[in-house]
Design a protein around this motif. Sequence first.
Motif, PDB file in Angstrom:
ATOM      1  N   VAL A 103     -41.373  -8.851 -38.777  1.00  0.00           N
ATOM      2  CA  VAL A 103     -40.616  -8.212 -38.355  1.00  0.00           C
ATOM      3  C   VAL A 103     -40.438  -7.022 -38.235  1.00  0.00           C
ATOM      4  CG1 VAL A 103     -38.045  -7.790 -38.263  1.00  0.00           C
ATOM      5  CG2 VAL A 103     -38.714 -10.835 -38.852  1.00  0.00           C
TER       6      VAL A 103
ATOM      7  N   HIS B  44     -42.161  -5.504 -35.200  1.00  0.00           N
ATOM      8  CA  HIS B  44     -41.454  -5.065 -34.173  1.00  0.00           C
ATOM      9  C   HIS B  44     -40.550  -4.284 -33.814  1.00  0.00           C
ATOM     10  CE1 HIS B  44     -42.912  -9.354 -32.058  1.00  0.00           C
ATOM     11  NE2 HIS B  44     -42.079  -9.585 -33.789  1.00  0.00           N
TER      12      HIS B  44
ATOM     13  N   VAL C  90     -38.757 -11.903 -31.743  1.00  0.00           N
ATOM     14  CA  VAL C  90     -37.902 -11.064 -32.157  1.00  0.00           C
ATOM     15  C   VAL C  90     -37.338 -12.603 -33.279  1.00  0.00           C
ATOM     16  CG1 VAL C  90     -36.018  -9.680 -33.904  1.00  0.00           C
ATOM     17  CG2 VAL C  90     -37.867  -9.196 -32.526  1.00  0.00           C
TER      18      VAL C  90
ATOM     19  N   GLU D  29     -39.466 -15.025 -35.135  1.00  0.00           N
ATOM     20  CA  GLU D  29     -39.656 -14.018 -36.586  1.00  0.00           C
ATOM     21  C   GLU D  29     -38.579 -14.047 -37.599  1.00  0.00           C
ATOM     22  OE1 GLU D  29     -43.137 -13.040 -37.030  1.00  0.00           O
ATOM     23  OE2 GLU D  29     -43.483 -12.307 -35.187  1.00  0.00           O
TER      24      GLU D  29
END
Lengths: 118, 118, 118, 118
Positions: free
Chosen positions: A43, A46, A66, A69
């Motif tokens: 995470v 990103h 995301v 994730e």
Amino acid sequence: MSEHDTLLALRDALRAFAAERDWERFHTPKNLAMALAGEAGEVIEHFQWLSADESANLPEERRAEVALELADVLLYLVRLADVLDIDLGEAAQRKLALNAVRYPADKARGRSDKYDKL
Amino acid sequence: MSEHDTLLALRDALRAFAAERDWERFHTPKNLAMALAGEAGEVIEHFQWLSADESANLPEERRAEVALELADVLLYLVRLADVLDIDLGEAAQRKLALNAVRYPADKARGRSDKYDKL
Amino acid sequence: MSEHDTLLALRDALRAFAAERDWERFHTPKNLAMALAGEAGEVIEHFQWLSADESANLPEERRAEVALELADVLLYLVRLADVLDIDLGEAAQRKLALNAVRYPADKARGRSDKYDKL
Amino acid sequence: MSEHDTLLALRDALRAFAAERDWERFHTPKNLAMALAGEAGEVIEHFQWLSADESANLPEERRAEVALELADVLLYLVRLADVLDIDLGEAAQRKLALNAVRYPADKARGRSDKYDKL
């Protein structure tokens, strides 16, 4: 989200998923804690080079990545709580209550230096 | 856990909690992703020196501490999803469906080397 | 490793690498701390499903992958220390001295429950 | 830092430190990878609520705390590499060379979107 997206429902789905694959042997709390931390690391990757504003305005494709994730983090978190026989929903409610006492609205207002938790 | 422990209810409680403290300014996706990873790190520290068996048989006091750490992870995760306008429950259901396709029960049975996800 | 593999040499190489690419703007301590945590997460993902014995006997290909992940952690760590003007080598020596006092050999022998640090 | 702050010297100091305490049994690659990630999580917690500028201008007390956290990351990193029989200095030099090829200065200049590594 709906009233049916309960942590309880996720817990049961993950329990069945692991049982059907004979994965309980791998799902020790130690291993699941590592998997949880690994997903949290995905995470963060990103967002590491983004400004605060950029992080709040992700391109749609990135936002969709995301989302999955975050789902991974949730799935491992719910599974970890389950193998530890921890009621995650109850713990969250308890932590919310503790935070309300720890950070009184009038005292904590607008001050990041006064807290290190939600 | 009860049918009322929904991710939706947590999201709304956290939204109000932040608003009452004027903390939205600090709750950028970038900052919340960091907080999420930090809490995951606290979870892992509870297990780093334990054997698999020890991790599955925590002393009650340690288990209670871990419960609150898992709660912290959940609270930041739900809050992060909210500020990104991501439906965490929907994403979790989608990821479960993807995993079911990715790891067919008959092929994945008992094989940790065949997966890196739940 | 040789006497020339100093943290100082790595620091200078990374400083030049960032300057040549005009990356200093991205190398804030906040961003580099995130990158460091992201890389640590990649390291952990290599070990999450392995037993202690398996982790100590990695297949050569996996060990080579892990070597480059550890390198990533080191590069971001050295770079983060540099932008914070922290002497990483001096800090490590200081921490070693603190740990020697904190964990006397005779008291700490064989007891994981007596420490949470090296 | 001096020419004497080599990764080699740290490796030997940590090897002796563990031996004197009979801690080798706890220093499996799996456990040390967890300790590394846990320490990286502690680093990130220092920066999670700070702006980029604040992260670059830490109060002296905070900077001293971060220095010791970075030292913890380095100590576990060097120890993990050692138990895996990985030459960390060599791996770092190799990764630097790979990054130089991966991110040509003229192509990567000023573009965070073109890289996810140093």
